[in-house]
Design a protein around this motif. Structure first.
Motif, mmCIF file in Angstrom:
data_model
loop_
_atom_site.group_PDB
_atom_site.id
_atom_site.type_symbol
_atom_site.label_atom_id
_atom_site.label_comp_id
_atom_site.label_asym_id
_atom_site.label_seq_id
_atom_site.Cartn_x
_atom_site.Cartn_y
_atom_site.Cartn_z
ATOM 1 N N ARG B 193 0.827 -1.211 0.000
ATOM 2 C CA ARG B 193 0.000 0.000 0.000
ATOM 3 C C ARG B 193 0.862 1.261 0.000
ATOM 4 O O ARG B 193 0.517 2.255 -0.620
ATOM 5 N N ILE B 194 2.005 1.210 0.708
ATOM 6 C CA ILE B 194 2.888 2.378 0.726
ATOM 7 C C ILE B 194 3.533 2.554 -0.647
ATOM 8 O O ILE B 194 3.510 3.634 -1.229
ATOM 9 N N SER B 195 4.080 1.470 -1.197
ATOM 10 C CA SER B 195 4.841 1.625 -2.444
ATOM 11 C C SER B 195 3.973 1.920 -3.647
ATOM 12 O O SER B 195 4.425 2.570 -4.573
ATOM 13 N N ILE B 196 2.728 1.439 -3.644
ATOM 14 C CA ILE B 196 1.904 1.658 -4.839
ATOM 15 C C ILE B 196 1.614 3.157 -5.004
ATOM 16 O O ILE B 196 1.506 3.653 -6.122
ATOM 17 N N THR B 197 1.555 3.887 -3.865
ATOM 18 C CA THR B 197 1.331 5.331 -3.986
ATOM 19 C C THR B 197 2.582 6.022 -4.518
ATOM 20 O O THR B 197 2.491 6.990 -5.256
ATOM 21 N N TYR B 198 3.766 5.501 -4.130
ATOM 22 C CA TYR B 198 5.009 6.054 -4.687
ATOM 23 C C TYR B 198 5.124 5.750 -6.181
ATOM 24 O O TYR B 198 5.697 6.519 -6.941
ATOM 25 N N ALA B 199 4.609 4.588 -6.573
ATOM 26 C CA ALA B 199 4.843 4.095 -7.930
ATOM 27 C C ALA B 199 4.285 5.046 -8.987
ATOM 28 O O ALA B 199 4.971 5.382 -9.956
ATOM 29 N N VAL B 200 3.046 5.500 -8.787
ATOM 30 C CA VAL B 200 2.427 6.383 -9.778
ATOM 31 C C VAL B 200 3.210 7.688 -9.870
ATOM 32 O O VAL B 200 3.521 8.182 -10.963
ATOM 33 N N VAL B 201 3.554 8.241 -8.701
ATOM 34 C CA VAL B 201 4.312 9.495 -8.675
ATOM 35 C C VAL B 201 5.653 9.320 -9.398
ATOM 36 O O VAL B 201 6.071 10.183 -10.184
ATOM 37 N N ALA B 202 6.318 8.172 -9.169
ATOM 38 C CA ALA B 202 7.610 7.926 -9.811
ATOM 39 C C ALA B 202 7.463 7.839 -11.328
ATOM 40 O O ALA B 202 8.281 8.388 -12.077
ATOM 41 N N ALA B 203 6.403 7.189 -11.788
ATOM 42 C CA ALA B 203 6.186 7.073 -13.237
ATOM 43 C C ALA B 203 5.980 8.446 -13.854
ATOM 44 O O ALA B 203 6.556 8.775 -14.908
ATOM 45 N N ILE B 204 5.179 9.286 -13.188
ATOM 46 C CA ILE B 204 4.916 10.626 -13.703
ATOM 47 C C ILE B 204 6.202 11.452 -13.731
ATOM 48 O O ILE B 204 6.491 12.169 -14.694
ATOM 49 N N PHE B 205 7.008 11.282 -12.688
ATOM 50 C CA PHE B 205 8.275 12.003 -12.625
ATOM 51 C C PHE B 205 9.187 11.592 -13.768
ATOM 52 O O PHE B 205 9.833 12.433 -14.404
ATOM 53 N N ALA B 206 9.221 10.288 -14.036
ATOM 54 C CA ALA B 206 10.062 9.781 -15.120
ATOM 55 C C ALA B 206 9.611 10.362 -16.456
ATOM 56 O O ALA B 206 10.438 10.732 -17.297
ATOM 57 N N GLU B 207 8.294 10.461 -16.642
ATOM 58 C CA GLU B 207 7.777 11.021 -17.900
ATOM 59 C C GLU B 207 8.079 12.511 -17.992
ATOM 60 O O GLU B 207 8.344 13.037 -19.073
ATOM 61 N N TYR B 208 8.044 13.184 -16.870
ATOM 62 C CA TYR B 208 8.350 14.610 -16.798
ATOM 63 C C TYR B 208 9.750 14.856 -17.351
ATOM 64 O O TYR B 208 10.021 15.851 -17.999
ATOM 65 N N ALA B 209 10.644 13.882 -17.075
ATOM 66 C CA ALA B 209 12.028 14.032 -17.520
ATOM 67 C C ALA B 209 12.189 13.721 -19.006
ATOM 68 O O ALA B 209 13.254 13.925 -19.569
ATOM 69 N N GLY B 210 11.161 13.217 -19.627
ATOM 70 C CA GLY B 210 11.257 12.944 -21.058
ATOM 71 C C GLY B 210 10.453 11.742 -21.442
ATOM 72 O O GLY B 210 10.704 10.648 -20.964
ATOM 73 N N ALA B 211 9.432 11.979 -22.313
ATOM 74 C CA ALA B 211 8.606 10.866 -22.770
ATOM 75 C C ALA B 211 7.851 11.302 -24.004
ATOM 76 O O ALA B 211 7.726 12.493 -24.276
ATOM 77 N N ALA B 212 7.372 10.341 -24.778
ATOM 78 C CA ALA B 212 6.555 10.661 -25.938
ATOM 79 C C ALA B 212 5.123 10.904 -25.481
ATOM 80 O O ALA B 212 4.453 11.835 -25.926
ATOM 81 N N ARG B 213 4.665 10.071 -24.555
ATOM 82 C CA ARG B 213 3.311 10.188 -24.069
ATOM 83 C C ARG B 213 3.248 9.763 -22.602
ATOM 84 O O ARG B 213 4.105 9.012 -22.143
ATOM 85 N N GLY B 214 2.241 10.255 -21.898
ATOM 86 C CA GLY B 214 2.103 9.914 -20.488
ATOM 87 C C GLY B 214 1.609 11.110 -19.708
ATOM 88 O O GLY B 214 1.688 12.241 -20.190
ATOM 89 N N LEU B 215 1.085 10.895 -18.533
ATOM 90 C CA LEU B 215 0.519 11.988 -17.739
ATOM 91 C C LEU B 215 1.586 13.012 -17.389
ATOM 92 O O LEU B 215 1.315 14.213 -17.344
ATOM 93 N N GLY B 216 2.821 12.555 -17.152
ATOM 94 C CA GLY B 216 3.897 13.466 -16.783
ATOM 95 C C GLY B 216 4.193 14.460 -17.884
ATOM 96 O O GLY B 216 4.250 15.680 -17.644
ATOM 97 N N ILE B 217 4.342 13.937 -19.103
ATOM 98 C CA ILE B 217 4.667 14.823 -20.223
ATOM 99 C C ILE B 217 3.462 15.701 -20.570
ATOM 100 O O ILE B 217 3.599 16.858 -20.964
ATOM 101 N N TYR B 218 2.244 15.150 -20.343
ATOM 102 C CA TYR B 218 1.024 15.927 -20.566
ATOM 103 C C TYR B 218 0.980 17.135 -19.635
ATOM 104 O O TYR B 218 0.666 18.252 -20.057
#
Lengths: 253, 268
Positions: B193-218
């Motif tokens: 339960r703790i890590s799953i909340t980190y997981a989404v944030v980490a994915a968005i952060f990764a996309e923020y740093a560079g991605a073709a598509r994803g909530l972070g880049i959006y």
């Protein structure tokens, strides 16, 4: 004279600097109900650790049926102080644990255990998780888990210590009845003098640490003991003499 | 019979709603205050959009939002799965070998000290704009909490249960399988339960740093186009996603380990 089923001969054991057992000598006859009675911290449980292989003696000898006990030999079924039921297993699967470890297929293990539920007052609770059971029922389930392993000797480590007084009494009466029927060879560890007197054929009294057997008392009372008021009165007298002995200055040191 | 079961169900549902009521009231009051502030202060929509505006824009852009949610969800789930497998295998290794524990644990702790802000662009630099860097970053963030949860779970095994198994002649592996592993399950689910909340944030952060598509880049694009309403719409989606995954862990726990008494952990 029959050969003792189990005998400890001058067994000593120490954990590092601490002498726990010093020259412990005792024996258990086949089908006998024996108690090891001693003060808390005397090293009663250590004797069981020795027998189940969790600790190794540094002197003396353990013999089973007259032969020295090999280290891989396991003629004992052990019941720990608290019931140690696994909360994730249903009662049925808790009671088959020992058979499962022995490699008995699950289906066959269940077939062997299921007919015993009635006698242990557990029928209808096969599929319950342990948390749904009362203290006395959990203890009976733990004992069922112990006896189905079908070992020659049962080692019971203060099995009723955690129960309330009334339940404890009921369990003692029940255990005596079960023992009269099945005649298991039982070694019971306890610090409850009355429990030892009411249940045992013989009582080995342990001294405080380093433990050795101070005295062995034969309890000559007829059975069943709990139902007979005259027997209970005699038992009380034996209880008093044991207490006097345990509280005497040379034992207290 | 069936009607009584139904009545019980509907009562349980009502109980759940009652328990959620204070949280719902608090949340709606906050949103209401926000809405009132936006309408009365005359603050510009490009600075602080009202909640109604965010919802409306989210609905208008639902297709784009969905298109960008899918890659984020995929990166989250794949990265999290990788982290679970790694944590499980390594937890067993360090449980069986004290030497491996001494050798590896400091490295695991060090991995937690890496600032994501600095590491994310580097990982993208090394592994490109595809899925792989996202998976790796999600795994990096969630691995350690899962490993600690499992290790502590093994250590929580009752001494008496292990002694009992040993007295039965169980090998070290059997003791692990029959006692240590199931003992760790409540810890495992708490860690999940703790890590799953980190997981989404980490994915968005990764996309923020560079991605073709994803909530972070959006979010990044919306911010650069002066559309805070769309940034917040994407935030809303990511929150819903996290809540969904979070509740999924309860469902999995109820199915996989119905014996865990979870009532104590949820305030009555």
């Amino acid at each position: 004279m029959t050969v003792p089923l189990l005998s400890l001969d001058g067994v000593s054991l120490n954990f590092g600097e601490i002498d726990v057992l010093r020259d412990v000598t005792l024996d258990v006859m086949p089908g006998e109900f024996v108690s090891i009675l001693g003060p808390s911290g005397a090293g009663k449980s250590t004797i069981f650790k020795l027998l189940t292989g969790a600790a190794t003696a540094c002197g003396g000898e353990v013999r089973f049926s007259g032969r020295p006990l090999a280290s891989n030999e396991r003629p004992f079924a052990f019941m720990p102080q608290r019931d140690a039921l696994m909360p994730w297993r249903r009662i049925l699967d808790n009671t088959t644990l020992g058979l499962e470890v022995q490699g008995v297929p699950r289906k066959e293990a269940r077939k062997r255990v299921e007919p015993l539920f009635e006698e242990f007052g557990l029928s209808g609770f096969e599929r319950h998780y342990p948390r749904a059971l009362s203290g006395g029922m959990r203890q009976r389930a733990a004992l069922l888990r112990t006896i189905v392993q079908d070992r020659p000797v049962l080692l019971l480590d203060e099995p009723f210590g955690a129960l309330d007084a009334l339940t404890r009494n009921q369990m003692q009466i029940w255990l005596e009845a079960m023992w009269l029927k099945h005649r298991w060879t039982i070694i019971l560890i306890t610090h409850d003098v009355r429990e030892a007197v009411m249940l045992s054929d013989r009582i080995h009294l342990l001294s405080p640490r380093p433990a050795s057997v101070e005295q062995t008392i034969t309890v000559p009372l007829p059975r069943p003991r709990f139902s007979n008021p005259a027997t209970r009165a005699e038992a009380a007298a034996i209880e008093t003499s044991i207490l006097d002995f345990l509280l005497s200055p040379q034992i207290q040191k | 019979m069936s009607s009584s079961v139904f009545r019980m169900r509907s009562r349980m549902l009502r109980d759940h709603l009652f328990r959620a009521l204070p949280a719902l009231i608090a949340a709606f009051s906050l949103l209401f205050a926000w809405e009132i502030y936006c309408r009365s202060s005359g603050i510009s929509e490009t600075t602080l959009p009202a909640p109604s505006q965010v919802l409306f824009q989210a609905w208008l852009h639902r297709e784009a939002l969905w298109l960008n949610t899918v890659p984020t969800l995929r990166a989250t789930l794949l990265g999290f799965s990788l982290s679970l497998v790694l944590a499980f295998v390594l937890s067993i290794v360090i449980d069986f070998s004290a030497l491996m524990r001494q050798a590896l644990f400091p490295i695991f702790i060090a991995s937690q000290t890496l600032p994501l802000v600095a590491i994310a662009p580097l990982v993208v630099l090394w592994f490109g704009f595809g899925l792989l860097p996202k998976i790796l970053l999600v795994a990096l963030v969630t691995f350690f909490p899962m490993l600690v949860a499992l290790a502590e779970g093994y250590a929580s095994t009752e001494r008496e249960v292990e002694d009992l198994l040993a007295s039965m002649g169980a090998s070290r592996w059997k003791r692990f399988r029959l006692a240590r592993l199931p003992s760790a399950l409540p810890y495992f689910f708490a860690g999940l339960r703790i890590s799953i909340t980190y997981a989404v944030v980490a994915a968005i952060f990764a996309e923020y740093a560079g991605a073709a598509r994803g909530l972070g880049i959006y979010m990044l694009n919306a911010k650069n186009n002066f559309r805070p309403d769309l940034v917040l719409a994407a935030v809303l989606v990511s929150s819903l996603l996290t809540l969904l995954l979070f509740s999924a862990t309860w469902a999995v726990q109820r199915l996989a380990a119905p014996w865990i008494d979870s009532s104590s952990g949820r305030g009555r």
